[in-house]
Design a protein around this motif. Structure first.
Motif, PDB file in Angstrom:
ATOM      1  N   ILE A  74       0.881  -1.336   0.294  1.00 19.78           N
ATOM      2  CA  ILE A  74       0.274   0.058   0.087  1.00 19.78           C
ATOM      3  C   ILE A  74       1.009   1.340  -0.277  1.00 19.78           C
ATOM      4  O   ILE A  74       1.091   2.214  -0.487  1.00 19.78           O
ATOM      5  CB  ILE A  74      -0.853   0.492   1.059  1.00 19.78           C
ATOM      6  CG1 ILE A  74      -1.907  -1.278   1.147  1.00 19.78           C
ATOM      7  CG2 ILE A  74      -1.627   1.544   1.653  1.00 19.78           C
ATOM      8  CD1 ILE A  74      -2.640  -1.381   2.042  1.00 19.78           C
ATOM      9  N   ASN A 134       2.246   4.601  -4.028  1.00 21.15           N
ATOM     10  CA  ASN A 134       2.258   5.868  -3.206  1.00 21.15           C
ATOM     11  C   ASN A 134       2.832   6.480  -3.043  1.00 21.15           C
ATOM     12  O   ASN A 134       2.958   7.303  -2.517  1.00 21.15           O
ATOM     13  CB  ASN A 134       0.609   6.080  -2.161  1.00 21.15           C
ATOM     14  CG  ASN A 134      -0.387   5.097  -3.013  1.00 21.15           C
ATOM     15  OD1 ASN A 134      -1.261   6.495  -3.838  1.00 21.15           O
ATOM     16  ND2 ASN A 134      -0.713   3.994  -2.535  1.00 21.15           N
ATOM     17  N   SER A 144      -1.654   3.515  10.599  1.00 15.12           N
ATOM     18  CA  SER A 144      -2.848   4.332  10.633  1.00 15.12           C
ATOM     19  C   SER A 144      -2.789   5.838   9.479  1.00 15.12           C
ATOM     20  O   SER A 144      -3.553   5.490   8.670  1.00 15.12           O
ATOM     21  CB  SER A 144      -4.367   4.480  12.173  1.00 15.12           C
ATOM     22  OG  SER A 144      -3.284   4.611  12.513  1.00 15.12           O
ATOM     23  N   ILE A 162      -1.717   4.848   6.107  1.00 12.82           N
ATOM     24  CA  ILE A 162      -3.020   3.950   5.215  1.00 12.82           C
ATOM     25  C   ILE A 162      -3.583   5.127   4.987  1.00 12.82           C
ATOM     26  O   ILE A 162      -4.937   5.209   3.575  1.00 12.82           O
ATOM     27  CB  ILE A 162      -3.727   2.294   5.826  1.00 12.82           C
ATOM     28  CG1 ILE A 162      -1.972   1.962   5.751  1.00 12.82           C
ATOM     29  CG2 ILE A 162      -4.564   1.968   5.177  1.00 12.82           C
ATOM     30  CD1 ILE A 162      -2.471   0.501   6.894  1.00 12.82           C
ATOM     31  N   SER A 163      -4.700   6.159   5.583  1.00 15.08           N
ATOM     32  CA  SER A 163      -5.674   7.004   5.447  1.00 15.08           C
ATOM     33  C   SER A 163      -5.156   7.779   4.378  1.00 15.08           C
ATOM     34  O   SER A 163      -6.091   8.082   3.683  1.00 15.08           O
ATOM     35  CB  SER A 163      -5.685   7.948   6.678  1.00 15.08           C
ATOM     36  OG  SER A 163      -7.149   8.752   7.096  1.00 15.08           O
ATOM     37  N   MET A 218      -5.719   6.076   1.073  1.00 13.63           N
ATOM     38  CA  MET A 218      -6.820   6.317   1.000  1.00 13.63           C
ATOM     39  C   MET A 218      -7.628   7.190   0.540  1.00 13.63           C
ATOM     40  O   MET A 218      -8.831   7.208  -0.244  1.00 13.63           O
ATOM     41  CB  MET A 218      -7.837   5.442   1.791  1.00 13.63           C
ATOM     42  CG  MET A 218      -7.221   3.837   2.273  1.00 13.63           C
ATOM     43  SD  MET A 218      -8.563   3.619   3.798  1.00 13.63           S
ATOM     44  CE  MET A 218     -10.283   4.194   3.784  1.00 13.63           C
ATOM     45  N   TYR A 219      -7.264   8.607   1.022  1.00 11.31           N
ATOM     46  CA  TYR A 219      -7.517   9.550   0.995  1.00 11.31           C
ATOM     47  C   TYR A 219      -7.055   9.966  -0.869  1.00 11.31           C
ATOM     48  O   TYR A 219      -7.806  11.351  -1.577  1.00 11.31           O
ATOM     49  CB  TYR A 219      -6.577  11.177   2.050  1.00 11.31           C
ATOM     50  CG  TYR A 219      -7.709  12.575   1.190  1.00 11.31           C
ATOM     51  CD1 TYR A 219      -8.206  12.962   1.206  1.00 11.31           C
ATOM     52  CD2 TYR A 219      -5.809  13.252   0.541  1.00 11.31           C
ATOM     53  CE1 TYR A 219      -8.714  14.195   0.985  1.00 11.31           C
ATOM     54  CE2 TYR A 219      -6.620  14.535   0.006  1.00 11.31           C
ATOM     55  CZ  TYR A 219      -7.648  15.559   0.059  1.00 11.31           C
ATOM     56  OH  TYR A 219      -7.696  16.418   0.643  1.00 11.31           O
ATOM     57  N   ASN A 249      -6.095   8.209  -3.076  1.00 16.43           N
ATOM     58  CA  ASN A 249      -7.268   7.411  -4.260  1.00 16.43           C
ATOM     59  C   ASN A 249      -8.415   7.701  -4.247  1.00 16.43           C
ATOM     60  O   ASN A 249      -9.292   7.487  -5.266  1.00 16.43           O
ATOM     61  CB  ASN A 249      -6.983   6.192  -3.883  1.00 16.43           C
ATOM     62  CG  ASN A 249      -5.866   5.145  -3.720  1.00 16.43           C
ATOM     63  OD1 ASN A 249      -4.776   5.626  -4.682  1.00 16.43           O
ATOM     64  ND2 ASN A 249      -5.687   3.698  -2.937  1.00 16.43           N
ATOM     65  N   GLU A 250      -9.245   8.885  -3.563  1.00 17.68           N
ATOM     66  CA  GLU A 250     -10.639   8.777  -3.316  1.00 17.68           C
ATOM     67  C   GLU A 250     -10.860   9.979  -4.458  1.00 17.68           C
ATOM     68  O   GLU A 250     -10.878  10.268  -5.487  1.00 17.68           O
ATOM     69  CB  GLU A 250     -10.876   9.104  -2.034  1.00 17.68           C
ATOM     70  CG  GLU A 250     -12.963   9.128  -2.231  1.00 17.68           C
ATOM     71  CD  GLU A 250     -12.710   9.514  -0.295  1.00 17.68           C
ATOM     72  OE1 GLU A 250     -13.291  10.855  -0.024  1.00 17.68           O
ATOM     73  OE2 GLU A 250     -13.171   8.381   0.238  1.00 17.68           O
ATOM     74  N   ARG A 264      -9.469   9.629  -7.943  1.00 21.78           N
ATOM     75  CA  ARG A 264     -10.202   8.663  -8.482  1.00 21.78           C
ATOM     76  C   ARG A 264     -11.140   9.120 -10.165  1.00 21.78           C
ATOM     77  O   ARG A 264     -11.196   9.981  -9.957  1.00 21.78           O
ATOM     78  CB  ARG A 264     -11.885   7.721  -8.201  1.00 21.78           C
ATOM     79  CG  ARG A 264     -11.819   6.581  -8.289  1.00 21.78           C
ATOM     80  CD  ARG A 264     -12.747   6.461  -7.413  1.00 21.78           C
ATOM     81  NE  ARG A 264     -12.187   5.485  -6.795  1.00 21.78           N
ATOM     82  CZ  ARG A 264     -12.846   5.546  -5.030  1.00 21.78           C
ATOM     83  NH1 ARG A 264     -13.852   4.996  -5.022  1.00 21.78           N
ATOM     84  NH2 ARG A 264     -11.912   5.250  -4.028  1.00 21.78           N
TER      85      ARG A 264
END
Length: 161
Positions: free
Chosen positions: A99, A103, A145, A148-149, A152-153, A155-156, A159
């Motif tokens: 992960i 990035n 975390s 990872i957060s 996720m941010y 990737n969101e 997109r």
């Protein structure tokens, strides 16, 4: 992982006395920290129950008679959950690394990935992620975390819509 299994065997290496004398002469300290006295019997105990270990909550004193912590997360997991449990844990850590690796262009993710490597090395000498020193472990999980957060941010927000 190699360090865990090679380090306790150093005293049996034919050149060990030479390097031990050099270390003592120049630093006043031994190459061996005493962990070899704990790790060797723990590894032997793990090899008696290699697949599933001795169960959660098992301590070295329960299987070796040594009333000390292993000071090694990976050995502790293998002792309690066997090599299968250790493999699952390593897969989880590898998943985290993948992960982060995908990035690494982001500064926050690079920083967290650097901390992640340091955390993995630290766990060779401590059990902070799961048992001893949970205050440090909570901080380490928090750092992981955050990375990872951030992924996720990213990737969101990148997109295609």
């Amino acid at each position: 992982m190699m360090f865990i299994f090679v380090y306790p065997q150093l005293p049996y290496w034919k050149y060990f006395p030479y390097f031990e004398n050099l270390m003592l002469e120049y630093t006043g300290k031994s190459i061996m920290s005493g962990r070899d006295d704990i790790w060797r019997p723990v590894i032997a105990a793990i090899n008696e129950q290699p697949w599933f270990g001795y169960g959660p909550g098992t301590l070295p004193i329960d299987v070796t008679g040594i009333d000390l912590s292993t000071h090694n997360l990976y050995l502790q997991i293998a002792l309690q959950n066997g090599y299968l449990g250790l493999l699952v844990f390593i897969i989880l850590l590898l998943y985290f690394w993948i992960i982060f690796y995908r990035n690494l262009k982001d500064k926050t993710v690079r920083l967290v990935a650097s901390f992640f490597i340091a955390i993995l090395i630290h766990q060779s000498f401590e059990i902070a992620l799961t048992q001893n020193q949970l205050s440090i472990g909570l901080m380490q999980w928090f750092i992981i975390s955050v990375g990872i957060s951030q992924v996720m941010y990213l990737n969101e927000n990148h997109r295609p819509q």
